[in-house]
Motif scaffolding. Structure first.
Motif, mmCIF file in Angstrom:
data_model
loop_
_atom_site.group_PDB
_atom_site.id
_atom_site.type_symbol
_atom_site.label_atom_id
_atom_site.label_comp_id
_atom_site.label_asym_id
_atom_site.label_seq_id
_atom_site.Cartn_x
_atom_site.Cartn_y
_atom_site.Cartn_z
ATOM 1 N N TYR A 8 0.858 -1.180 0.000
ATOM 2 C CA TYR A 8 0.000 0.000 0.000
ATOM 3 C C TYR A 8 0.892 1.227 0.000
ATOM 4 O O TYR A 8 1.659 1.440 0.938
ATOM 5 N N PRO A 9 0.843 2.019 -1.034
ATOM 6 C CA PRO A 9 1.717 3.196 -1.101
ATOM 7 C C PRO A 9 1.228 4.302 -0.162
ATOM 8 O O PRO A 9 0.256 4.976 -0.444
ATOM 9 N N HIS A 10 1.875 4.433 0.960
ATOM 10 C CA HIS A 10 1.449 5.437 1.935
ATOM 11 C C HIS A 10 2.228 6.728 1.834
ATOM 12 O O HIS A 10 1.902 7.702 2.501
ATOM 13 N N GLY A 11 3.245 6.769 1.046
ATOM 14 C CA GLY A 11 3.963 8.012 0.800
ATOM 15 C C GLY A 11 5.305 8.123 1.500
ATOM 16 O O GLY A 11 6.258 8.611 0.912
ATOM 17 N N MET A 12 5.404 7.693 2.766
ATOM 18 C CA MET A 12 6.658 7.871 3.483
ATOM 19 C C MET A 12 7.776 7.027 2.880
ATOM 20 O O MET A 12 8.879 7.523 2.673
ATOM 21 N N ASN A 13 7.503 5.757 2.594
ATOM 22 C CA ASN A 13 8.537 4.918 1.960
ATOM 23 C C ASN A 13 9.008 5.534 0.654
ATOM 24 O O ASN A 13 10.210 5.618 0.385
ATOM 25 N N GLU A 14 8.070 5.955 -0.154
ATOM 26 C CA GLU A 14 8.397 6.501 -1.461
ATOM 27 C C GLU A 14 9.185 7.812 -1.338
ATOM 28 O O GLU A 14 10.117 8.060 -2.104
ATOM 29 N N LEU A 15 8.818 8.636 -0.358
ATOM 30 C CA LEU A 15 9.520 9.903 -0.157
ATOM 31 C C LEU A 15 10.957 9.668 0.315
ATOM 32 O O LEU A 15 11.890 10.322 -0.155
ATOM 33 N N ILE A 16 11.150 8.721 1.214
ATOM 34 C CA ILE A 16 12.501 8.407 1.690
ATOM 35 C C ILE A 16 13.340 7.826 0.556
ATOM 36 O O ILE A 16 14.489 8.245 0.342
#
Length: 181
Positions: A8-16
């Protein structure tokens, strides 16, 4: 219990991950994978060399009730080992180097839409992406670190290196509750 991981793309992983990738390719930095990566708390891995850039999670808040109006943050901790500076020059040599590196990271990340777009690419087109980029907030003061910061035992030298943590905040991502289903 199964871990969600990146299902589930929650944003924090992708931003880091986008921040790591961006720092590795940013003009003036061009860091290799053994010098810059994600770390849980800013501490470099045991096999780190003279310099290490640890990207880790910052604040993650929501300001809305009927939707998600999230603000995500990322921290970058720069660590320099003291081994290359003579004992009487540790403070000046390391601090001058740290200041230059701190300024380069701030310039590479602050208000950078390319980094934001990279995070949105990692999120994918099926979800709402970030609409505002990371913004520099604080760099704190440099801190000296003992051998334990480098996973070593004290060997008569109280200062083994210096660190500084830069805080970036306010990467904004807005989602309706319906879009999360």
């Amino acid at each position: 219990m199964a871990l969600l991981g990146n299902s589930y793309p929650h944003g924090m992983n992708e931003l880091i991950l986008a921040t790591v990738e961006h720092l590795r390719s940013a003009a003036g930095l061009s860091l290799s994978a053994d010098v810059c990566d994600e770390q849980p708390d800013g501490q470099p891995p045991p096999n780190a060399g003279q310099v290490y850039y640890a990207v880790h999670e910052g604040a993650w808040t929501n300001t809305a009730d009927e939707s998600l109006d999230e603000y995500c943050g990322v921290c970058v901790t720069i660590t320099l080992r003291a081994g290359y500076a003579p004992r009487d020059r540790i403070a000046l040599a390391l601090l001058r180097d740290l200041r230059a590196r701190r300024a380069a990271v701030r310039a590479a990340i602050h208000d950078n839409y390319d980094l934001m777009n990279l995070a949105n690419t990692k999120l994918g087109p099926a979800v709402n992406g970030f609409v505002e980029p990371l913004r520099f907030r604080d760099a704190g003061r440099p801190q000296t670190k003992g051998p334990d910061w480098f996973y070593a035992e004290a060997a008569g030298h109280p200062v083994a290196g210096v660190t500084v943590t830069l805080v970036f905040e306010k990467a904004r991502r807005v989602q309706t509750l319906e879009s999360m289903g």
